[in-house]
Scaffold this motif. Sequence first.
Motif, short mmCIF file in Angstrom:
data_model
loop_
_atom_site.label_atom_id
_atom_site.label_comp_id
_atom_site.label_asym_id
_atom_site.label_seq_id
_atom_site.Cartn_x
_atom_site.Cartn_y
_atom_site.Cartn_z
N LYS A 179 0.84 -1.21 0.00
CA LYS A 179 0.00 0.00 0.00
C LYS A 179 0.87 1.26 0.00
O LYS A 179 0.63 2.18 -0.78
CB LYS A 179 -0.92 -0.02 1.23
CG LYS A 179 -2.01 1.01 1.17
CD LYS A 179 -2.97 0.89 2.35
CE LYS A 179 -2.32 1.33 3.65
NZ LYS A 179 -3.31 1.53 4.74
N ALA A 180 1.86 1.26 0.85
CA ALA A 180 2.73 2.43 0.95
C ALA A 180 3.52 2.63 -0.35
O ALA A 180 3.70 3.75 -0.81
CB ALA A 180 3.68 2.27 2.14
N ARG A 181 3.97 1.51 -0.90
CA ARG A 181 4.74 1.62 -2.15
C ARG A 181 3.90 2.21 -3.26
O ARG A 181 4.33 3.12 -3.97
CB ARG A 181 5.24 0.22 -2.56
CG ARG A 181 5.92 0.20 -3.92
CD ARG A 181 6.45 -1.16 -4.29
NE ARG A 181 5.42 -2.19 -4.45
CZ ARG A 181 4.65 -2.33 -5.53
NH1 ARG A 181 4.75 -1.46 -6.54
NH2 ARG A 181 3.75 -3.29 -5.60
N LEU A 182 2.68 1.71 -3.39
CA LEU A 182 1.81 2.20 -4.45
C LEU A 182 1.42 3.66 -4.21
O LEU A 182 1.32 4.44 -5.14
CB LEU A 182 0.56 1.32 -4.55
CG LEU A 182 0.86 -0.11 -5.04
CD1 LEU A 182 -0.40 -0.95 -5.02
CD2 LEU A 182 1.48 -0.08 -6.43
N ASP A 210 14.11 -2.59 6.22
CA ASP A 210 14.70 -1.84 5.12
C ASP A 210 13.62 -1.27 4.22
O ASP A 210 13.72 -0.14 3.74
CB ASP A 210 15.63 -2.75 4.31
CG ASP A 210 16.93 -3.05 5.04
OD1 ASP A 210 17.17 -2.46 6.12
OD2 ASP A 210 17.71 -3.89 4.55
N ALA A 211 12.59 -2.06 4.00
CA ALA A 211 11.51 -1.60 3.13
C ALA A 211 10.79 -0.42 3.77
O ALA A 211 10.51 0.59 3.12
CB ALA A 211 10.53 -2.75 2.86
N LEU A 212 10.50 -0.55 5.03
CA LEU A 212 9.81 0.54 5.72
C LEU A 212 10.66 1.81 5.70
O LEU A 212 10.15 2.90 5.43
CB LEU A 212 9.50 0.13 7.16
CG LEU A 212 8.46 -0.99 7.28
CD1 LEU A 212 8.32 -1.44 8.72
CD2 LEU A 212 7.11 -0.54 6.74
N ALA A 213 11.94 1.65 5.94
CA ALA A 213 12.83 2.81 5.93
C ALA A 213 12.83 3.45 4.55
O ALA A 213 12.75 4.67 4.41
CB ALA A 213 14.24 2.38 6.34
#
Lengths: 81, 81
Positions: free
Chosen positions: A17-20, A57-60
């Motif tokens: 969701k955050a990526r999109l 890492d992804a969240l960062a």
Amino acid sequence: MVDLVRSPRMAGALVRKARLAQDLTQKELAARMNVRQATISKLESGEPATRMAVLFDALAALGLELAVTARDGKSGFQDMF
Amino acid sequence: MVDLVRSPRMAGALVRKARLAQDLTQKELAARMNVRQATISKLESGEPATRMAVLFDALAALGLELAVTARDGKSGFQDMF
DNA sequence: TGCTTTGATACGCGATTGCGTATTAACTTG
DNA sequence: CAAGTTAATACGCAATCGCGTATCAAAGCA
């Protein structure tokens, strides 16, 4: 909109969701984290054996972080105020 | 006391803190999660390759959960109020 | 001074990771 | 329609997980 993350599946859904929301492709996010696109694909699918480091890492890379809260809300964020 | 969790090391430290606050041994926590004491030891040491599921299981066993926040606080918990 | 508890660490094992590389289906778009 | 993009999936590989089992040092306590 507070997102609770209680499982690998929820974590994966949230990353997606955050990526999109930031208009990124899996490839772009992967590049920022120095992992493969396939790794992002698995992370987002909710693979429970994904390494913790990949999640952080992804969240960062998405400008996010995690905060701990008690499940019943009895403590934790109370202390913010 | 809001605990931010940005890395495996922070996650491990947090699990340890919560476990001790609840007067549990690694063995007891491990039993609740159906993992070995050694797995808890590694989790608490901040092993980055620890499986995500182990972290979530530990938090659940400790009555905790994670909430996502934006790193700059610009969004996320604002929406609580 | 022992005996116990706690937590770190080890060995062999099977399973699975993320890697490099690559393919393919499903879309999108010129 | 053809070309490109995106995301899921695959193969071989080295690395590492968590498991069962076990050991051992440090600390706690009788």
